[in-house]
Design an enzyme around this catalytic site. Structure first.
Site, PDB file in Angstrom:
ATOM      1  CD  GLU A  23      13.188  -1.351 -12.703  1.00 53.38           C
ATOM      2  OE1 GLU A  23      13.369  -1.214 -13.929  1.00 53.38           O
ATOM      3  OE2 GLU A  23      12.900  -2.435 -12.164  1.00 53.38           O
ATOM      4  CG  HIS A  53       8.112   0.580 -10.462  1.00 56.30           C
ATOM      5  ND1 HIS A  53       7.154  -0.286 -10.933  1.00 56.30           N
ATOM      6  CD2 HIS A  53       9.015  -0.177  -9.786  1.00 56.30           C
ATOM      7  CE1 HIS A  53       7.472  -1.522 -10.571  1.00 56.30           C
ATOM      8  NE2 HIS A  53       8.585  -1.486  -9.866  1.00 56.30           N
ATOM      9  CG  HIS A  60       5.869  -3.141  -5.816  1.00 59.86           C
ATOM     10  ND1 HIS A  60       6.932  -3.396  -4.959  1.00 59.86           N
ATOM     11  CD2 HIS A  60       6.420  -2.852  -7.023  1.00 59.86           C
ATOM     12  CE1 HIS A  60       8.070  -3.267  -5.626  1.00 59.86           C
ATOM     13  NE2 HIS A  60       7.792  -2.927  -6.869  1.00 59.86           N
ATOM     14  CD  GLU A 106     -12.413   8.336  -8.435  1.00 62.10           C
ATOM     15  OE1 GLU A 106     -12.074   7.313  -7.806  1.00 62.10           O
ATOM     16  OE2 GLU A 106     -12.337   9.486  -7.973  1.00 62.10           O
ATOM     17  CG  HIS A 151       7.443  -6.093 -10.446  1.00 65.18           C
ATOM     18  ND1 HIS A 151       8.707  -6.234 -10.955  1.00 65.18           N
ATOM     19  CD2 HIS A 151       7.529  -5.036  -9.595  1.00 65.18           C
ATOM     20  CE1 HIS A 151       9.518  -5.338 -10.433  1.00 65.18           C
ATOM     21  NE2 HIS A 151       8.813  -4.587  -9.606  1.00 65.18           N
TER      22      HIS A 151
END
Length: 281
Positions: free
Chosen positions: A116, A139, A141, A169, A210
């Site tokens: 990526e 990145h 998940h 928050e 994802h």
């Protein structure tokens, strides 16, 4: 002069990736992180003064020529990075032509940056335009946020307002909201381009079914940003598990009070409710 492996950047990357793994946000070899470093920061440590290998990249990164990035490796497990940092991460420098990187440290078993990495570089370019202090792309998940992408319409406004209403928050930490793109195949320049376009307005971009791409000034700050988004998603998920009946919630007036108290610059478009975006009344 200490070797680069003893630098705070390697230590913090190893610590952060380990925390991401322990949260369950980066299973197996899922997830990737890149941290931009200055030439002065790199040269303060030994072992980074010669090119070990040249690694081609499938993206024209000439706009970032000469910049250094500490980046996690392709196929690497975050749970191992704290024990094998010189194997599982690498320090690279973007070449002048922008079609390759020079490996200056790490990946000592022949590894390469995450698949990526082009998407990271695209987002780095956009975030640098918004804020020159932004140096991290992360990145991962986050479980509850990913789950929401199966049940909540894929609208940036709807996701943002729903998450804002879960915890005070949230609007304080991400007053611009979060961006949502359509589902796309990961590991491609196309998803990187779509993500980078959203990064012009948001520091968090959701990849449906994802994960997320997030940007920040430091590893801690970026991690905390994702953590806050995921906490709100967890509260939303818990509400659904309790039957989904909401008797009271944070109101639009409450948003205005928070904006005034913390001197926020919110996304005004997302502050205006409409029937299509009010999942949480």
């Amino acid at each position: 002069m200490k070797d680069f492996i003893e630098s705070p950047y390697v230590r913090d990357m190893a610590k952060t990736t380990n925390n991401l793994y322990r949260h369950g946000w980066d299973e197996r070899n899922g997830g990737n992180v890149s941290l931009r470093l200055t030439k002065e920061e790199v040269e303060a440590f030994s072992g980074t003064d010669k090119v070990l290998r040249e690694i081609p990249i499938k993206f024209d990164a000439s706009e970032l020529a000469g910049k250094y990035y500490l980046v996690t490796g392709t196929g690497r497990y975050f749970k191992n990075m704290i024990d094998y940092p010189e194997r599982d991460m690498g320090l690279v420098r973007i070449s002048d032509a922008g079609n390759r990187v020079d490996l200056m440290w790490g990946f000592n078993d022949g590894g390469e940056p995450t698949s990526e990495f082009p998407a990271h570089l695209m987002s780095h370019i956009e975030r640098l335009k918004q804020n020159p202090n932004q140096r991290v792309i992360m990145h991962c998940h986050p479980t509850n946020l990913v789950a929401m992408t199966f049940t909540v319409p894929l609208s940036s406004k709807r996701f943002s307002r729903t998450l804002w209403k879960m915890h005070p928050e949230s609007i304080v930490v991400f007053p611009e909201g979060i961006g949502v793109i359509p589902y796309m195949c990961p590991g491609t320049n196309e998803i990187g381009e779509k993500t980078a376009a959203k990064m012009r307005d948001f520091r968090v971009v959701v990849w449906p079914h994802h994960g997320v791409f997030a940007a920040g000034d430091s590893l801690d700050e970026t991690y905390g940003l994702v953590e806050t988004v995921e906490k709100s998603a967890l509260i939303y998920t818990t509400i659904q598990q309790q039957g989904g009946v909401i008797l009271q919630s944070i109101t639009d007036k409450d948003f205005r009070d928070l904006i005034k108290r913390f001197d926020l610059k919110p996304n005004e478009e997302f502050l205006t409710p409409d029937a299509a975006t009010e999942l949480v009344k």
